[in-house]
Write a protein that holds these residues in place. Structure first.
Motif, PDB file in Angstrom:
ATOM      1  N   ARG A 158      -8.267   5.783 -12.299  1.00  0.00           N
ATOM      2  CA  ARG A 158      -7.336   6.870 -12.006  1.00  0.00           C
ATOM      3  C   ARG A 158      -7.367   7.286 -10.538  1.00  0.00           C
ATOM      4  NH1 ARG A 158      -5.079   9.336 -16.308  1.00  0.00           N
ATOM      5  NH2 ARG A 158      -4.652  11.166 -15.036  1.00  0.00           N
ATOM      6  N   GLU A 159      -8.388   6.823  -9.811  1.00  0.00           N
ATOM      7  CA  GLU A 159      -8.483   7.151  -8.392  1.00  0.00           C
ATOM      8  C   GLU A 159      -7.814   6.110  -7.498  1.00  0.00           C
ATOM      9  OE1 GLU A 159      -9.680   9.936  -7.139  1.00  0.00           O
ATOM     10  OE2 GLU A 159     -10.205  10.706  -9.119  1.00  0.00           O
ATOM     11  N   LEU A 160      -7.281   5.047  -8.099  1.00  0.00           N
ATOM     12  CA  LEU A 160      -6.673   3.983  -7.293  1.00  0.00           C
ATOM     13  C   LEU A 160      -5.502   4.467  -6.437  1.00  0.00           C
ATOM     14  CD1 LEU A 160      -6.773   0.864  -9.658  1.00  0.00           C
ATOM     15  CD2 LEU A 160      -8.165   1.327  -7.637  1.00  0.00           C
ATOM     16  N   PRO A 161      -4.614   5.346  -6.941  1.00  0.00           N
ATOM     17  CA  PRO A 161      -3.547   5.833  -6.054  1.00  0.00           C
ATOM     18  C   PRO A 161      -4.072   6.580  -4.833  1.00  0.00           C
ATOM     19  CG  PRO A 161      -3.004   6.263  -8.342  1.00  0.00           C
ATOM     20  CD  PRO A 161      -4.423   5.807  -8.318  1.00  0.00           C
ATOM     21  N   VAL A 162      -5.199   7.273  -4.978  1.00  0.00           N
ATOM     22  CA  VAL A 162      -5.797   7.958  -3.827  1.00  0.00           C
ATOM     23  C   VAL A 162      -6.272   6.934  -2.801  1.00  0.00           C
ATOM     24  CG1 VAL A 162      -7.607   9.540  -3.098  1.00  0.00           C
ATOM     25  CG2 VAL A 162      -6.496   9.874  -5.301  1.00  0.00           C
ATOM     26  N   ILE A 163      -6.841   5.820  -3.289  1.00  0.00           N
ATOM     27  CA  ILE A 163      -7.264   4.755  -2.382  1.00  0.00           C
ATOM     28  C   ILE A 163      -6.056   4.165  -1.660  1.00  0.00           C
ATOM     29  CG2 ILE A 163      -8.384   2.502  -2.263  1.00  0.00           C
ATOM     30  CD1 ILE A 163     -10.059   3.283  -4.647  1.00  0.00           C
ATOM     31  N   MET A 164      -4.952   4.017  -2.378  1.00  0.00           N
ATOM     32  CA  MET A 164      -3.732   3.496  -1.754  1.00  0.00           C
ATOM     33  C   MET A 164      -3.244   4.428  -0.647  1.00  0.00           C
ATOM     34  SD  MET A 164      -3.021   0.615  -3.142  1.00  0.00           S
ATOM     35  CE  MET A 164      -3.461  -0.355  -4.582  1.00  0.00           C
ATOM     36  N   ALA A 165      -3.294   5.729  -0.908  1.00  0.00           N
ATOM     37  CA  ALA A 165      -2.875   6.694   0.112  1.00  0.00           C
ATOM     38  C   ALA A 165      -3.791   6.632   1.329  1.00  0.00           C
ATOM     39  CB  ALA A 165      -2.860   8.099  -0.481  1.00  0.00           C
ATOM     40  N   LEU A 166      -5.089   6.564   1.070  1.00  0.00           N
ATOM     41  CA  LEU A 166      -6.052   6.467   2.164  1.00  0.00           C
ATOM     42  C   LEU A 166      -5.876   5.155   2.922  1.00  0.00           C
ATOM     43  CD1 LEU A 166      -8.508   7.581   3.666  1.00  0.00           C
ATOM     44  CD2 LEU A 166      -9.959   6.548   1.904  1.00  0.00           C
ATOM     45  N   GLY A 167      -5.654   4.065   2.192  1.00  0.00           N
ATOM     46  CA  GLY A 167      -5.446   2.776   2.846  1.00  0.00           C
ATOM     47  C   GLY A 167      -4.216   2.761   3.732  1.00  0.00           C
ATOM     48  N   LEU A 199       0.813  -1.215   0.000  1.00  0.00           N
ATOM     49  CA  LEU A 199       0.000   0.000   0.000  1.00  0.00           C
ATOM     50  C   LEU A 199       0.848   1.267   0.000  1.00  0.00           C
ATOM     51  CD1 LEU A 199      -3.008  -0.796   2.374  1.00  0.00           C
ATOM     52  CD2 LEU A 199      -3.112  -0.259  -0.050  1.00  0.00           C
ATOM     53  N   PRO A 200       1.771   1.435   0.958  1.00  0.00           N
ATOM     54  CA  PRO A 200       2.567   2.675   0.929  1.00  0.00           C
ATOM     55  C   PRO A 200       3.481   2.779  -0.283  1.00  0.00           C
ATOM     56  CG  PRO A 200       3.396   1.157   2.599  1.00  0.00           C
ATOM     57  CD  PRO A 200       2.095   0.604   2.134  1.00  0.00           C
ATOM     58  N   VAL A 201       3.869   1.640  -0.854  1.00  0.00           N
ATOM     59  CA  VAL A 201       4.727   1.686  -2.042  1.00  0.00           C
ATOM     60  C   VAL A 201       4.014   2.395  -3.185  1.00  0.00           C
ATOM     61  CG1 VAL A 201       5.908   0.293  -3.781  1.00  0.00           C
ATOM     62  CG2 VAL A 201       5.999  -0.384  -1.368  1.00  0.00           C
ATOM     63  N   PHE A 202       2.777   2.000  -3.461  1.00  0.00           N
ATOM     64  CA  PHE A 202       2.032   2.616  -4.554  1.00  0.00           C
ATOM     65  C   PHE A 202       1.393   3.938  -4.140  1.00  0.00           C
ATOM     66  CE2 PHE A 202       1.911  -1.932  -5.822  1.00  0.00           C
ATOM     67  CZ  PHE A 202       2.573  -1.800  -7.036  1.00  0.00           C
ATOM     68  N   ALA A 203       1.248   4.167  -2.829  1.00  0.00           N
ATOM     69  CA  ALA A 203       0.709   5.451  -2.383  1.00  0.00           C
ATOM     70  C   ALA A 203       1.682   6.591  -2.680  1.00  0.00           C
ATOM     71  CB  ALA A 203       0.402   5.403  -0.891  1.00  0.00           C
ATOM     72  N   PHE A 204       2.973   6.285  -2.693  1.00  0.00           N
ATOM     73  CA  PHE A 204       3.987   7.304  -2.988  1.00  0.00           C
ATOM     74  C   PHE A 204       4.484   7.218  -4.435  1.00  0.00           C
ATOM     75  CE2 PHE A 204       4.331   6.963   1.658  1.00  0.00           C
ATOM     76  CZ  PHE A 204       4.254   8.303   2.003  1.00  0.00           C
ATOM     77  N   ASN A 205       3.826   6.385  -5.246  1.00  0.00           N
ATOM     78  CA  ASN A 205       4.216   6.253  -6.647  1.00  0.00           C
ATOM     79  C   ASN A 205       3.576   7.368  -7.473  1.00  0.00           C
ATOM     80  OD1 ASN A 205       5.207   5.171  -9.063  1.00  0.00           O
ATOM     81  ND2 ASN A 205       3.334   3.974  -9.370  1.00  0.00           N
ATOM     82  N   ASP A 206       4.340   7.947  -8.390  1.00  0.00           N
ATOM     83  CA  ASP A 206       3.865   9.091  -9.171  1.00  0.00           C
ATOM     84  C   ASP A 206       2.898   8.680 -10.271  1.00  0.00           C
ATOM     85  OD1 ASP A 206       3.766  11.821  -9.744  1.00  0.00           O
ATOM     86  OD2 ASP A 206       5.221  11.605 -11.354  1.00  0.00           O
TER      87      ASP A 206
END
Length: 265
Positions: free
Chosen positions: A222-231, A20-27
């Motif tokens: 396109r909202e999946l990275p936002v979900i990763m950040a929230l997760g 989760l944090p790996v993709f949350a910080f992915n550009d």
């Protein structure tokens, strides 16, 4: 071999969470390797999403209300189970703990039918609080059972012999001694309600909770990275709450002079 199996099992269970944090910080917006670079803009998006804030507020209200109600009911049930005997006690306590083993989808559909068809209620946060209280009570009872079992009955008897009423004994003696268990039950019930999705999906009206809102975002890739950040934030918050609950449980056992035979989960 047993130790190796345990480590493999833990890796299988928690490796997806560690991503989760790996993709949350992915550009990039694509959830795949290789990564496109480091960014914190997905976390910034969380601060400007008003729908997310509303869903989070609903979840906090429901979780806090459900936790308080579950602990109040759990206090009565655990006290009765540990201190008293009555006909049908085992069967009644089994019914109280039954939601632990029932499939949530069955519970959700049943509650939906009862709320709408039988009582004619409009789906709202109130119906969701009642449903979450139902599923949180067994967890509260399981934790508080240990707290009441660790309490020496002679302390309450001594207070009554010294002139206290049963009500004042419960307030001045019993409650302070089982308070670590109460805090642990509150935290666990809050976490369970905050993360619960299936029952919320069936019983939420127009005011959605956070898990239901996250589910709705999955329709937009396109909202999946936002979900990763929230997760990532939710995982850190859940671990913190569970750690605090476990610390309270151990503190209660230490105060009671009992050996720790394992976590409350």
């Amino acid at each position: 071999m047993l130790r190796a199996y345990v480590w493999l099992f833990l890796a299988f269970l928690y490796a997806p969470i560690l991503l989760l944090p790996v993709f949350a910080f992915n550009d990039g917006t694509v959830i795949a390797f290789p990564l496109d670079g480091f960014t914190t803009r997905w976390f910034g998006r969380l601060t400007t999403n008003t729908e997310l804030h509303a869903a989070l507020g609903n979840s906090v209200v429901v979780a806090a209300s459900s936790a308080v109600l579950a602990v109040l009911l759990g206090l009565a049930a655990a006290r009765a189970q540990v201190r008293y005997r009555w006909p049908g006690k085992a069967g009644m306590m089994g019914l109280i703990m039954l939601p632990l083993v029932l499939p949530e989808i069955i519970v959700a559909v049943s509650l939906l039918v009862v709320a709408v068809q039988v009582f004619g209620l409009r789906l709202s946060l109130l119906t969701l609080v009642a449903a979450h209280t139902l599923i949180c009570v067994p967890f509260a009872v399981a934790i508080l059972n240990a707290s009441f079992a660790a309490l020496d009955p002679s302390l309450e008897e001594a207070a009554i012999d010294l002139g206290e009423t049963r009500a004042s004994t419960f307030r001045l003696v019993t409650l302070p001694l089982v308070m670590p268990g109460i805090v642990a039950a509150l935290l666990i019930s809050f976490t369970i309600s905050l993360d619960e999705f299936i029952i919320a999906f069936f019983l939420t009206g127009s005011d959605v909770t956070l898990p239901v809102y996250i589910w709705s975002l999955l329709r937009f890739p396109r909202e999946l990275p936002v979900i990763m950040a929230l997760g990532t934030i939710l995982v850190i918050l859940s671990i913190g709450i569970l750690t605090l609950a476990e610390w309270n449980r151990r503190r209660g056992l230490k105060r009671a002079g009992m050996d720790d035979k394992g976590g409350f989960l």
